[in-house]
Design a protein around this motif. Sequence first.
Motif, short mmCIF file in Angstrom:
data_model
loop_
_atom_site.label_atom_id
_atom_site.label_comp_id
_atom_site.label_asym_id
_atom_site.label_seq_id
_atom_site.Cartn_x
_atom_site.Cartn_y
_atom_site.Cartn_z
N ILE A 115 -7.55 -5.26 1.55
CA ILE A 115 -7.97 -3.95 2.03
C ILE A 115 -7.90 -3.91 3.56
O ILE A 115 -7.40 -2.95 4.14
N ASP A 116 -8.37 -4.96 4.22
CA ASP A 116 -8.33 -5.00 5.68
C ASP A 116 -6.89 -4.96 6.19
O ASP A 116 -6.60 -4.30 7.19
N GLY A 117 -6.00 -5.67 5.51
CA GLY A 117 -4.60 -5.67 5.91
C GLY A 117 -3.97 -4.30 5.76
O GLY A 117 -3.19 -3.85 6.62
N ILE A 118 -4.29 -3.62 4.67
CA ILE A 118 -3.76 -2.27 4.44
C ILE A 118 -4.30 -1.32 5.49
O ILE A 118 -3.55 -0.53 6.09
N ARG A 119 -5.60 -1.39 5.75
CA ARG A 119 -6.22 -0.51 6.76
C ARG A 119 -5.64 -0.76 8.14
O ARG A 119 -5.48 0.17 8.92
N ALA A 120 -5.32 -2.02 8.45
CA ALA A 120 -4.75 -2.34 9.77
C ALA A 120 -3.41 -1.65 9.97
O ALA A 120 -3.10 -1.19 11.07
N VAL A 121 -2.62 -1.56 8.92
CA VAL A 121 -1.33 -0.88 9.02
C VAL A 121 -1.54 0.59 9.37
O VAL A 121 -0.79 1.18 10.16
N ALA A 122 -2.57 1.20 8.82
CA ALA A 122 -2.85 2.62 9.07
C ALA A 122 -3.22 2.90 10.51
O ALA A 122 -3.19 4.05 10.95
N GLU A 123 -3.55 1.86 11.27
CA GLU A 123 -3.91 2.03 12.68
C GLU A 123 -2.68 2.21 13.58
O GLU A 123 -2.82 2.59 14.74
N ARG A 124 -1.51 1.92 13.06
CA ARG A 124 -0.29 2.07 13.86
C ARG A 124 -0.03 3.54 14.15
O ARG A 124 -0.23 4.40 13.28
N ALA A 125 0.45 3.82 15.35
CA ALA A 125 0.74 5.21 15.71
C ALA A 125 1.91 5.75 14.89
O ALA A 125 1.87 6.87 14.39
N GLU A 126 2.94 4.95 14.75
CA GLU A 126 4.14 5.37 14.02
C GLU A 126 4.26 4.55 12.74
O GLU A 126 4.12 3.33 12.77
N LEU A 127 4.54 5.22 11.66
CA LEU A 127 4.74 4.55 10.39
C LEU A 127 5.99 5.08 9.72
O LEU A 127 6.24 6.28 9.72
N ASN A 128 6.76 4.17 9.15
CA ASN A 128 7.93 4.55 8.36
C ASN A 128 7.66 4.07 6.93
O ASN A 128 7.93 2.92 6.60
N LEU A 129 7.11 4.97 6.12
CA LEU A 129 6.69 4.59 4.78
C LEU A 129 7.77 4.88 3.74
O LEU A 129 8.54 5.83 3.89
N ALA A 130 7.76 4.08 2.69
CA ALA A 130 8.64 4.32 1.55
C ALA A 130 8.29 5.68 0.95
O ALA A 130 7.14 6.11 1.00
#
Length: 175
Positions: free
Chosen positions: A112-127
Amino acid sequence: MDAVHVGVPFTSTALAELATRSCSRIFVLANRSSASLAAPLVAALQESGQLAAPLCTDIGMGGGEEGLLRACDAAAAAGADAVVTIGGGAIHDAGKLLRLWLSAGSTGGASIDGIRAVAERAELNLAPQVCLPNSFAMAELTSVAGATTRANVKSGAAHAALMPTVVVYDPALSA
């Protein structure tokens, strides 16, 4: 969000939307009550060689952490490049969180912490995520995703990029 389809067949519409995005390794999540409804789509993806892994039904009511993390690890191990979610809000939220995990490039050990950390990025390129709801509750149209931790605490993430790519409302899924 690129498209919302209302009153159309979910299998053909989902396949067309995935083809438009050149997806080749599709991970499918469904709640247990929608698993049988997912069969035509899963069969079509399997026949075309695009099904990344067997249908995942690990997500329980409220989006429990253990099922979510198993799904994240399975999708990453399978090299998924798209997610299809079939069912209610917990499934669609799990798909959003799974997309975050896939964008991290990790192949195991989801948290959960790892997933939440990704959400902190300004830019995301999601599938891409194709949502196939079994109700008309509108939760799938948001940029917020929740999960319930092992400690029975609500957690989750929010990011503009979490909006699903496509939503298909087919009355057959809510019958």
